[in-house]
Design a protein around this motif. Sequence first.
Motif, PDB file in Angstrom:
ATOM      1  N   TYR A   1      88.328 -34.855  91.940  1.00  0.00           N
ATOM      2  CA  TYR A   1      88.787 -33.960  90.875  1.00  0.00           C
ATOM      3  C   TYR A   1      87.885 -34.140  89.658  1.00  0.00           C
ATOM      4  O   TYR A   1      87.412 -35.242  89.367  1.00  0.00           O
ATOM      5  N   ASP A   2      87.675 -33.045  88.943  1.00  0.00           N
ATOM      6  CA  ASP A   2      86.931 -33.060  87.688  1.00  0.00           C
ATOM      7  C   ASP A   2      85.535 -33.656  87.910  1.00  0.00           C
ATOM      8  O   ASP A   2      84.744 -33.139  88.676  1.00  0.00           O
ATOM      9  N   ARG A   3      85.231 -34.793  87.292  1.00  0.00           N
ATOM     10  CA  ARG A   3      83.881 -35.367  87.326  1.00  0.00           C
ATOM     11  C   ARG A   3      83.666 -36.302  88.506  1.00  0.00           C
ATOM     12  O   ARG A   3      82.553 -36.808  88.686  1.00  0.00           O
ATOM     13  N   LEU A   4      84.704 -36.568  89.290  1.00  0.00           N
ATOM     14  CA  LEU A   4      84.572 -37.396  90.484  1.00  0.00           C
ATOM     15  C   LEU A   4      84.440 -36.489  91.701  1.00  0.00           C
ATOM     16  O   LEU A   4      85.369 -35.748  92.043  1.00  0.00           O
ATOM     17  N   SER A   5      83.278 -36.561  92.369  1.00  0.00           N
ATOM     18  CA  SER A   5      82.974 -35.628  93.461  1.00  0.00           C
ATOM     19  C   SER A   5      83.431 -36.112  94.823  1.00  0.00           C
ATOM     20  O   SER A   5      83.231 -35.420  95.815  1.00  0.00           O
ATOM     21  N   LYS A   6      84.017 -37.296  94.875  1.00  0.00           N
ATOM     22  CA  LYS A   6      84.400 -37.851  96.165  1.00  0.00           C
ATOM     23  C   LYS A   6      85.606 -38.760  95.975  1.00  0.00           C
ATOM     24  O   LYS A   6      85.649 -39.554  95.033  1.00  0.00           O
ATOM     25  N   SER A   7      86.599 -38.643  96.850  1.00  0.00           N
ATOM     26  CA  SER A   7      87.794 -39.479  96.746  1.00  0.00           C
ATOM     27  C   SER A   7      87.458 -40.924  97.118  1.00  0.00           C
ATOM     28  O   SER A   7      86.495 -41.196  97.837  1.00  0.00           O
ATOM     29  N   PHE A   8      88.273 -41.842  96.618  1.00  0.00           N
ATOM     30  CA  PHE A   8      88.038 -43.257  96.869  1.00  0.00           C
ATOM     31  C   PHE A   8      89.355 -44.007  96.732  1.00  0.00           C
ATOM     32  O   PHE A   8      90.166 -43.706  95.855  1.00  0.00           O
ATOM     33  N   SER A   9      89.565 -44.995  97.608  1.00  0.00           N
ATOM     34  CA  SER A   9      90.775 -45.805  97.569  1.00  0.00           C
ATOM     35  C   SER A   9      90.442 -47.200  97.062  1.00  0.00           C
ATOM     36  O   SER A   9      89.630 -47.906  97.657  1.00  0.00           O
ATOM     37  N   MET A  10      91.034 -47.570  95.944  1.00  0.00           N
ATOM     38  CA  MET A  10      90.832 -48.901  95.365  1.00  0.00           C
ATOM     39  C   MET A  10      91.948 -49.808  95.885  1.00  0.00           C
ATOM     40  O   MET A  10      93.001 -49.960  95.261  1.00  0.00           O
ATOM     41  N   ARG A  11      91.716 -50.425  97.043  1.00  0.00           N
ATOM     42  CA  ARG A  11      92.709 -51.296  97.656  1.00  0.00           C
ATOM     43  C   ARG A  11      92.772 -52.630  96.925  1.00  0.00           C
ATOM     44  O   ARG A  11      91.765 -53.163  96.483  1.00  0.00           O
ATOM     45  N   GLN A  12      93.977 -53.166  96.793  1.00  0.00           N
ATOM     46  CA  GLN A  12      94.207 -54.451  96.134  1.00  0.00           C
ATOM     47  C   GLN A  12      94.794 -55.404  97.167  1.00  0.00           C
ATOM     48  O   GLN A  12      96.000 -55.420  97.406  1.00  0.00           O
ATOM     49  N   GLU A  13      93.916 -56.190  97.791  1.00  0.00           N
ATOM     50  CA  GLU A  13      94.350 -57.079  98.865  1.00  0.00           C
ATOM     51  C   GLU A  13      94.821 -58.421  98.311  1.00  0.00           C
ATOM     52  O   GLU A  13      94.498 -58.803  97.189  1.00  0.00           O
ATOM     53  N   GLY A  14      95.563 -59.172  99.152  1.00  0.00           N
ATOM     54  CA  GLY A  14      96.097 -60.458  98.717  1.00  0.00           C
ATOM     55  C   GLY A  14      97.153 -60.245  97.658  1.00  0.00           C
ATOM     56  O   GLY A  14      98.094 -59.470  97.827  1.00  0.00           O
ATOM     57  N   LYS A  15      97.009 -60.930  96.531  1.00  0.00           N
ATOM     58  CA  LYS A  15      97.922 -60.691  95.421  1.00  0.00           C
ATOM     59  C   LYS A  15      97.680 -59.294  94.865  1.00  0.00           C
ATOM     60  O   LYS A  15      96.545 -58.901  94.632  1.00  0.00           O
ATOM     61  N   PRO A  16      98.734 -58.528  94.626  1.00  0.00           N
ATOM     62  CA  PRO A  16      98.536 -57.185  94.078  1.00  0.00           C
ATOM     63  C   PRO A  16      98.068 -57.227  92.630  1.00  0.00           C
ATOM     64  O   PRO A  16      98.212 -58.236  91.933  1.00  0.00           O
ATOM     65  N   LEU A  17      97.509 -56.124  92.191  1.00  0.00           N
ATOM     66  CA  LEU A  17      97.087 -55.972  90.808  1.00  0.00           C
ATOM     67  C   LEU A  17      98.296 -56.084  89.881  1.00  0.00           C
ATOM     68  O   LEU A  17      99.367 -55.527  90.162  1.00  0.00           O
ATOM     69  N   LEU A  18      98.150 -56.821  88.797  1.00  0.00           N
ATOM     70  CA  LEU A  18      99.168 -57.058  87.775  1.00  0.00           C
ATOM     71  C   LEU A  18     100.324 -57.921  88.273  1.00  0.00           C
ATOM     72  O   LEU A  18     101.382 -57.953  87.638  1.00  0.00           O
TER      73      LEU A  18
ATOM     74  N   ASN B   1      99.089 -37.874  89.314  1.00  0.00           N
ATOM     75  CA  ASN B   1      98.576 -36.720  88.576  1.00  0.00           C
ATOM     76  C   ASN B   1      97.366 -36.183  89.331  1.00  0.00           C
ATOM     77  O   ASN B   1      97.092 -36.615  90.455  1.00  0.00           O
ATOM     78  N   GLU B   2      96.637 -35.267  88.733  1.00  0.00           N
ATOM     79  CA  GLU B   2      95.520 -34.658  89.452  1.00  0.00           C
ATOM     80  C   GLU B   2      94.355 -35.618  89.645  1.00  0.00           C
ATOM     81  O   GLU B   2      93.457 -35.350  90.452  1.00  0.00           O
ATOM     82  N   TYR B   3      94.347 -36.733  88.918  1.00  0.00           N
ATOM     83  CA  TYR B   3      93.249 -37.695  89.017  1.00  0.00           C
ATOM     84  C   TYR B   3      93.483 -38.764  90.085  1.00  0.00           C
ATOM     85  O   TYR B   3      92.557 -39.151  90.789  1.00  0.00           O
ATOM     86  N   SER B   4      94.713 -39.270  90.172  1.00  0.00           N
ATOM     87  CA  SER B   4      94.967 -40.381  91.090  1.00  0.00           C
ATOM     88  C   SER B   4      96.450 -40.506  91.377  1.00  0.00           C
ATOM     89  O   SER B   4      97.298 -39.924  90.684  1.00  0.00           O
ATOM     90  N   SER B   5      96.758 -41.282  92.409  1.00  0.00           N
ATOM     91  CA  SER B   5      98.139 -41.654  92.718  1.00  0.00           C
ATOM     92  C   SER B   5      98.191 -43.163  92.885  1.00  0.00           C
ATOM     93  O   SER B   5      97.229 -43.782  93.357  1.00  0.00           O
ATOM     94  N   LEU B   6      99.317 -43.766  92.512  1.00  0.00           N
ATOM     95  CA  LEU B   6      99.464 -45.214  92.511  1.00  0.00           C
ATOM     96  C   LEU B   6     100.467 -45.638  93.565  1.00  0.00           C
ATOM     97  O   LEU B   6     101.511 -44.993  93.747  1.00  0.00           O
ATOM     98  N   THR B   7     100.156 -46.718  94.270  1.00  0.00           N
ATOM     99  CA  THR B   7     101.074 -47.295  95.246  1.00  0.00           C
ATOM    100  C   THR B   7     101.535 -48.647  94.717  1.00  0.00           C
ATOM    101  O   THR B   7     100.733 -49.577  94.571  1.00  0.00           O
ATOM    102  N   PHE B   8     102.827 -48.737  94.412  1.00  0.00           N
ATOM    103  CA  PHE B   8     103.414 -49.963  93.872  1.00  0.00           C
ATOM    104  C   PHE B   8     103.978 -50.812  95.009  1.00  0.00           C
ATOM    105  O   PHE B   8     104.287 -50.309  96.095  1.00  0.00           O
ATOM    106  N   THR B   9     104.115 -52.096  94.749  1.00  0.00           N
ATOM    107  CA  THR B   9     104.688 -53.004  95.733  1.00  0.00           C
ATOM    108  C   THR B   9     105.792 -53.820  95.091  1.00  0.00           C
ATOM    109  O   THR B   9     105.744 -54.132  93.888  1.00  0.00           O
ATOM    110  N   SER B  10     106.780 -54.188  95.907  1.00  0.00           N
ATOM    111  CA  SER B  10     107.876 -55.013  95.396  1.00  0.00           C
ATOM    112  C   SER B  10     107.435 -56.451  95.129  1.00  0.00           C
ATOM    113  O   SER B  10     108.112 -57.179  94.407  1.00  0.00           O
ATOM    114  N   LEU B  11     106.291 -56.883  95.715  1.00  0.00           N
ATOM    115  CA  LEU B  11     105.797 -58.238  95.478  1.00  0.00           C
ATOM    116  C   LEU B  11     105.328 -58.370  94.036  1.00  0.00           C
ATOM    117  O   LEU B  11     104.356 -57.742  93.622  1.00  0.00           O
TER     118      LEU B  11
END
Length: 693
Positions: free
Chosen positions: A111-128, A89-99
């Motif tokens: 976008y909106d109230r966030l003035s700078k883009s940022f990547s929340m990387r999930q190293e090792g075991k993926p989130l969830l 969506n206009e706020y973020s995009s998600l990258t899923f993994t088969s693991l």
Amino acid sequence: MKNYLLGFCFLIGAFYLICDQSEQQKNSDDLTHSPQNPSINTSDLNFSSIRNEKNQSAIAINSIENPSPQSALTEATEEKEDLFEGLQNEYSSLTFTSLWGGLRAIDLKKYDRLSKSFSMRQEGKPLLSIGFEKRDGSEINIFQNTKNFELNHSPESRTVSYSWVSSENIKITRKYWRDSNASYAIRHKTSIANLNNFPIQLDKVRLHLGSAFQIPRLYNPFDNSSTYLNVGYFNSGPDLAEGCSCAECSGRIDGKKEEFIQLNEMGTDGKMTPRLLSKAKWACVNNQFFVNLIRPLGEFSDVTVSGNSANIKERNSTEEILGVEGAITFPLGIIESNSTKELEFEVYLGPKDYKLLSELGAEQNKVMQFGIFWWVSEPLSYLLDLLSGIFGNYGIGIIVLTILVKLVLWPLTAQATRSQKKMQALQEPMGALREKHKGNPQKLNQEMMKFYKEHKVNPFAGCWPILIQIPIFLGMFWMLRSAAELYGQQFLWANDLSEQDHITDVYGFSANLLPILMVITQWFQMKLTPMQLGPQMSEAQRINAKMMRFMPFMFLIFLYFFSSALVLYWTVQNLMTIFQTLITKREPISQKSNKLENSKKSSSFERDSNEVPRLRNEQISDEERKHRNFLGLKLKGTYESEDLKRAYEERISNYTDAKLANMPTSKRQQALEKKEKAHKAYEFLSNLQSKET
């Protein structure tokens, strides 16, 4: 002038020591970011994010050689992973993994109230990512054959799902979707089905909370980046009796039920003590501005939150970027034959934005970690967002907010200024009282209280503005330090209000302008309220008064390295105080104080001719100012011959022959020099007074 030169020299020395002692740490920080572009360059890190390539994990975990399943939250795997980008969506995009059917990255958009883009990387075991445990905490490994789940994407239904069936006929389905009005929040459901004709027992299910790493910042010796890396939770149930696992007795409380375990609070092996919650409301992993927050939909008891440190290394470098990761474990129990158990969650993956988190409810705004001054930080955060939305800039919002706060406190600070003005007018009669009862402290206190009551002055009124400013300043500090809205927000020459107003580098040192302006305004503010150094003051009071003159320079040392938003607030606050002081000083003193002044003036003309006061009010010379200051006489207005004599005798009494004999050689020489200065000052001022008389 000599005092200011000494203060300037001490200030330069302090900056030199800070830079010299922290050279190694600063060089380490410089490796992880550059001032011109303070963001992680993902191309320089060992991220394994290419489709169909081996996942060469770049995590360096601080753990023991044979970690228990509870501490082995991140496991290196040699399996291939397939990545899929969806649910944008206009706020973020998600990258899923088969693991394990988890999330590999969350890319936040400007976008909106966030003035700078940022990547929340999930190293090792993926989130969830998912795992199973027995009651004793040992792992149930049902992923022996493969950890790869099969993708089932449905563009029409705007869902992403993964499914997997084990050799024991256990089917796991991971489903993700996003509501149309959601910002950074997504919904997730994990279904665990028993396809057998007999029940199976899976005591606990563990979900990975993901990982968070320090955000590269300019060097700050007073602000450790590891304090921003936390594994946190909110326990909405009653306190548990066993051990120290509840929030109430853990020793680190930011609220009634929430607790955040910092990276530097984890053990020597890099693992935190697991927390057992009676009813889990949410759990999270976060850094300074961004958070992975998982909220179960439904009531879950006997939930465990665990975590440990995790560091990522830069390519071709031994330097590490600090990080934390965590996991939350739910009771699962027995799954009957041909039946399914489901766990549904709301997952917030985005900036620590107080407004957005408050709208989500469930006390998720507690992740802002406002501390004990939350009652100040929360309304200030709301007002800052409101004003910034009106004016279109957070810098202007901070200025207007500071002015509004100052206007609210105006009556109190104005009253304090008037009280100081009255106290200044009553200095001479108070000095006479002290002289009269100097041998009887109890009688002196009684007479002073009677004197204050008679003239309706409060000697402590000047302290109230300072005492009130402390919680406001700290509340503003805690609010601004984690406000993701300020991340990348520009104002004037500051490229990032959450960072120092970096203008340029001077020999590898950040040159900041706002702290200099702050010190100038604070110094001028102190000049408007001159300190009384009359002869009735003790030597300790004189030293304390002189030390107060260096307070602006102490503020420069501490605030020089903090965010430009905080320094901007303090500078505007100083300007408002100057404006208020100038207005209040023009107000006439009360009628009673005027009568007292007039009576003092008339009585002075009735004294003996040998004690005629000086009658001139013109500007005094630098030499006279120097001698007055040395003897502790006031620098403006007139004084009497008995005041001069008393001040001289008090000063000389410190250098009697008996006292000089007991002094070491070095101190005796200094004392003799001061004694000589006292003689010269008394002689000069006596001659000057005689001429004018």
